[in-house]
Scaffold this motif. Structure first.
Motif, mmCIF file in Angstrom:
data_model
loop_
_atom_site.group_PDB
_atom_site.id
_atom_site.type_symbol
_atom_site.label_atom_id
_atom_site.label_comp_id
_atom_site.label_asym_id
_atom_site.label_seq_id
_atom_site.Cartn_x
_atom_site.Cartn_y
_atom_site.Cartn_z
ATOM 1 N N GLN A 116 8.839 5.490 -3.519
ATOM 2 C CA GLN A 116 9.380 3.935 -3.739
ATOM 3 C C GLN A 116 8.149 3.144 -3.303
ATOM 4 O O GLN A 116 7.638 2.267 -4.244
ATOM 5 C CB GLN A 116 10.486 3.340 -2.742
ATOM 6 N N ALA A 117 7.518 3.208 -2.249
ATOM 7 C CA ALA A 117 6.329 2.266 -1.793
ATOM 8 C C ALA A 117 5.175 2.592 -2.716
ATOM 9 O O ALA A 117 4.506 1.467 -3.285
ATOM 10 C CB ALA A 117 5.791 2.351 -0.360
ATOM 11 N N LEU A 118 5.008 3.617 -3.184
ATOM 12 C CA LEU A 118 3.875 3.927 -4.089
ATOM 13 C C LEU A 118 4.339 3.426 -5.267
ATOM 14 O O LEU A 118 3.360 2.687 -6.241
ATOM 15 C CB LEU A 118 3.524 5.202 -4.301
ATOM 16 N N MET A 119 5.339 3.529 -5.973
ATOM 17 C CA MET A 119 5.655 3.103 -7.234
ATOM 18 C C MET A 119 5.799 1.550 -7.403
ATOM 19 O O MET A 119 5.471 1.175 -8.720
ATOM 20 C CB MET A 119 7.243 3.601 -7.571
ATOM 21 N N HIS A 120 6.187 0.895 -6.461
ATOM 22 C CA HIS A 120 6.216 -0.603 -6.577
ATOM 23 C C HIS A 120 4.721 -0.967 -6.450
ATOM 24 O O HIS A 120 4.593 -2.355 -6.477
ATOM 25 C CB HIS A 120 7.128 -1.226 -5.247
ATOM 26 N N GLY A 121 3.687 -0.252 -6.239
ATOM 27 C CA GLY A 121 2.246 -0.701 -6.102
ATOM 28 C C GLY A 121 1.737 -1.085 -4.877
ATOM 29 O O GLY A 121 0.772 -1.871 -4.989
ATOM 30 N N ALA A 122 2.423 -0.776 -3.785
ATOM 31 C CA ALA A 122 1.719 -1.437 -2.335
ATOM 32 C C ALA A 122 0.649 -0.304 -2.029
ATOM 33 O O ALA A 122 0.473 0.748 -2.563
ATOM 34 C CB ALA A 122 2.708 -1.439 -1.269
ATOM 35 N N THR A 123 -0.349 -0.873 -1.212
ATOM 36 C CA THR A 123 -1.299 0.010 -0.770
ATOM 37 C C THR A 123 -0.632 0.849 0.511
ATOM 38 O O THR A 123 -0.033 0.019 1.236
ATOM 39 C CB THR A 123 -2.319 -0.965 -0.082
ATOM 40 N N VAL A 124 -0.561 1.934 0.388
ATOM 41 C CA VAL A 124 0.126 2.810 1.502
ATOM 42 C C VAL A 124 -0.938 3.290 2.341
ATOM 43 O O VAL A 124 -1.666 4.165 2.038
ATOM 44 C CB VAL A 124 0.873 3.966 0.777
ATOM 45 N N ILE A 125 -0.730 3.102 3.514
ATOM 46 C CA ILE A 125 -1.916 3.578 4.705
ATOM 47 C C ILE A 125 -1.104 4.462 5.486
ATOM 48 O O ILE A 125 -0.016 4.205 6.284
ATOM 49 C CB ILE A 125 -2.410 2.354 5.463
ATOM 50 N N ALA A 126 -1.483 5.713 5.428
ATOM 51 C CA ALA A 126 -0.867 6.766 6.314
ATOM 52 C C ALA A 126 -1.762 7.093 7.587
ATOM 53 O O ALA A 126 -2.882 7.360 7.490
ATOM 54 C CB ALA A 126 -1.083 8.138 5.358
ATOM 55 N N LEU A 127 -1.075 6.431 8.543
ATOM 56 C CA LEU A 127 -1.671 6.196 9.738
ATOM 57 C C LEU A 127 -1.451 7.660 10.728
ATOM 58 O O LEU A 127 -0.390 8.321 10.822
ATOM 59 C CB LEU A 127 -0.984 5.111 10.752
ATOM 60 N N ARG A 128 -2.575 7.781 11.157
ATOM 61 C CA ARG A 128 -2.678 9.183 11.938
ATOM 62 C C ARG A 128 -2.215 8.512 13.534
ATOM 63 O O ARG A 128 -3.207 8.145 14.367
ATOM 64 C CB ARG A 128 -4.023 9.912 12.139
ATOM 65 N N GLY A 129 -0.889 8.284 13.587
ATOM 66 C CA GLY A 129 -0.310 7.644 14.809
ATOM 67 C C GLY A 129 0.906 7.498 14.476
ATOM 68 O O GLY A 129 1.644 7.864 13.455
ATOM 69 N N ASN A 130 1.969 6.901 15.538
ATOM 70 C CA ASN A 130 3.328 6.651 15.051
ATOM 71 C C ASN A 130 3.643 5.094 14.844
ATOM 72 O O ASN A 130 2.666 4.018 14.666
ATOM 73 C CB ASN A 130 4.022 6.822 16.237
ATOM 74 N N PHE A 131 4.939 4.745 14.570
ATOM 75 C CA PHE A 131 5.197 3.636 14.167
ATOM 76 C C PHE A 131 4.782 2.437 15.333
ATOM 77 O O PHE A 131 4.379 1.316 14.937
ATOM 78 C CB PHE A 131 6.753 3.489 13.960
ATOM 79 N N ASP A 132 5.115 2.926 16.602
ATOM 80 C CA ASP A 132 4.814 1.722 17.423
ATOM 81 C C ASP A 132 3.258 1.235 17.225
ATOM 82 O O ASP A 132 3.044 0.141 17.466
ATOM 83 C CB ASP A 132 5.046 2.331 18.905
ATOM 84 N N GLN A 133 2.445 2.389 17.085
ATOM 85 C CA GLN A 133 0.951 1.912 17.060
ATOM 86 C C GLN A 133 0.758 1.249 15.721
ATOM 87 O O GLN A 133 -0.152 0.275 15.898
ATOM 88 C CB GLN A 133 0.126 3.239 16.984
ATOM 89 N N ALA A 134 1.509 1.642 14.690
ATOM 90 C CA ALA A 134 1.261 0.851 13.259
ATOM 91 C C ALA A 134 1.808 -0.514 13.569
ATOM 92 O O ALA A 134 0.875 -1.397 12.973
ATOM 93 C CB ALA A 134 2.053 1.494 12.175
ATOM 94 N N LEU A 135 2.981 -0.930 14.355
ATOM 95 C CA LEU A 135 3.359 -2.270 14.250
ATOM 96 C C LEU A 135 2.466 -3.043 15.134
ATOM 97 O O LEU A 135 1.997 -4.364 14.910
ATOM 98 C CB LEU A 135 4.752 -2.040 15.295
ATOM 99 N N GLN A 136 1.768 -2.559 16.412
ATOM 100 C CA GLN A 136 0.825 -3.128 17.100
ATOM 101 C C GLN A 136 -0.463 -3.547 16.151
ATOM 102 O O GLN A 136 -0.840 -4.825 16.326
ATOM 103 C CB GLN A 136 0.142 -2.306 18.219
ATOM 104 N N ILE A 137 -0.900 -2.751 15.373
ATOM 105 C CA ILE A 137 -1.947 -3.036 14.564
ATOM 106 C C ILE A 137 -1.750 -3.974 13.464
ATOM 107 O O ILE A 137 -2.531 -4.918 13.290
ATOM 108 C CB ILE A 137 -2.388 -1.522 13.723
ATOM 109 N N VAL A 138 -0.660 -4.071 12.789
ATOM 110 C CA VAL A 138 -0.215 -4.876 11.689
ATOM 111 C C VAL A 138 -0.113 -6.442 12.713
ATOM 112 O O VAL A 138 -0.480 -7.421 12.038
ATOM 113 C CB VAL A 138 0.869 -4.699 10.815
ATOM 114 N N ARG A 139 0.318 -6.597 13.790
ATOM 115 C CA ARG A 139 0.663 -7.657 14.267
ATOM 116 C C ARG A 139 -0.594 -8.268 14.617
ATOM 117 O O ARG A 139 -0.681 -9.494 14.459
ATOM 118 C CB ARG A 139 1.619 -7.339 15.850
#
Ligand code: F0G
Length: 339
Positions: A116-139
């Motif tokens: 879905q994310a790819l089809m809708h044209g978003a840039t999808v970053i596959a983080l070598r880490g978990n959700f908590d780290q991803a949230l910290q980074i985007v904040r």
């Protein structure tokens, strides 16, 4: 049926002239679950949030977060996600003509959500880490760049998601308890806000996966693990509010094992005809394992996402196909056995 901003505008922070980005989300089915009800000795209803446009409850929050972003003149949205927020953000960004970037834990999101994310044209970053780290980074990134952060730390997300509580009260009047999976803890916070605004106070029972149960353990989990990838979260952003919702409603938080989640997942599909994703089944697993809250006669379980989101887990958990020659008698034998 109108989208939820239109339906509930007088209870949402949107004026009549404001831009609305909608895919006609909300107004999802509330389905009785008689077999489940019989097992737990109460009247049980399933709120089928997988019937939202992108297949999860996230669309409720996203219509509000993206509409507000457009109102504020944002050109882009960003989020961290275990998959569903990414799919929803990508869809609503596409709808609004915004660019979208989503950060997901590499290899840990269900196939349908990635598609879905790819089809809708978003840039999808596959983080070598978990959700908590991803949230910290985007904040942090959202502080440096002109981009709207659409995780549930964004208050508009909760505004949209609280409307599910309105719908439940609209259809059932009062309920005694709500069972709901808890990951980043935004949704349970939103339901409680919705119920409270309507003067209702059902007991809020949150369920976490045993390998990712920081609220149950009372401390962040550094390496969360569970088959329910949507709730593989070790340090929920809405921790305090979720705990307050459960305390103030005289509910509770509890854990369910992956095995219990998968049992409930198969039970719902095979006995109630309702196919949800594994994380969603945590609400029903919790009800089955821990029993109906004392004195609760009418209970709603929130099924947060559609089963088709995660076809891989489904195929691993389901029976196998029966191979057969293209021959009528062979098919008959395959179905009815040897005569
Ligand atoms: N169920 C599903 C299917 C989810 O995708 C999520 C969260 C939850 C339950 C838990 O809701 O985080 O508000 O407590 N998914 C987020 C995501 C984290 O990125 O898609 P919560």
């Amino acid at each position: 049926m109108a989208g939820l901003i239109e339906r509930w505008r007088d209870r949402l922070p949107f004026g009549p002239g404001d831009p609305v980005v909608s895919l006609e989300e909300g107004s999802t089915p509330l389905v009785p679950a008689p077999t489940l009800g019989e097992r737990v000795g109460a009247e049980v209803w399933l709120k089928i949030e997988g019937a939202n446009p992108t297949g999860s409850f996230k669309d409720r929050g996203m219509t509000c977060a993206v509409s507000a972003a457009v109102r504020e003149g944002a050109g882009a949205v960003i989020c961290a996600s275990t998959g569903n927020t990414a799919a929803s953000a990508a869809a609503y960004a596409a709808r609004a003509g915004l660019t979208g970037a989503v950060i997901v834990p590499e290899g840990k999101i269900a196939t349908g959500k990635l598609a879905q994310a790819l089809m809708h044209g978003a840039t999808v970053i596959a983080l070598r880490g978990n959700f908590d780290q991803a949230l910290q980074i985007v904040r942090e990134l959202a502080e440096r760049r002109p981009v709207a952060l659409v995780n549930s730390v964004n208050p508009y997300r909760l505004e949209g998601q609280k409307t599910a509580a309105f719908e439940i009260l609209d259809e059932l009047g009062e309920i005694d308890a709500l069972c709901i999976p808890v990951g980043n803890a935004g949704n349970i916070t939103a339901y409680w806000k919705g119920f409270s605004e309507m003067g209702a106070a059902p007991r809020m029972h949150g369920f976490q996966a045993a390998g990712a149960a920081p609220l149950v353990e009372g401390a962040p989990v550094e390496h969360p693990e569970t088959v329910a990838s949507a709730i593989r979260i070790g340090n929920p952003a809405r921790w305090e509010e979720a705990m307050a919702a459960m305390r103030d409603s005289r509910g509770a938080v509890a854990a369910v094992t992956d095995e219990q989640i998968l049992d409930a997942y198969r039970f719902l599909a095979s006995r109630e005809g309702v196919f949800c994703e594994p994380a969603s089944a945590a609400s029903v697993a919790g009800l089955l394992v821990h029993g109906a809250p004392e004195g609760a006669q009418r209970i709603v379980c929130v099924l947060t996402g559609h089963g088709l989101k995660d076809p891989q887990t489904a195929l691993e958990q389901a029976g196998s196909v029966v191979p057969c020659d293209a021959d009528g008698e062979a098919v008959e034998r395959a179905i009815y056995g040897e005569a």
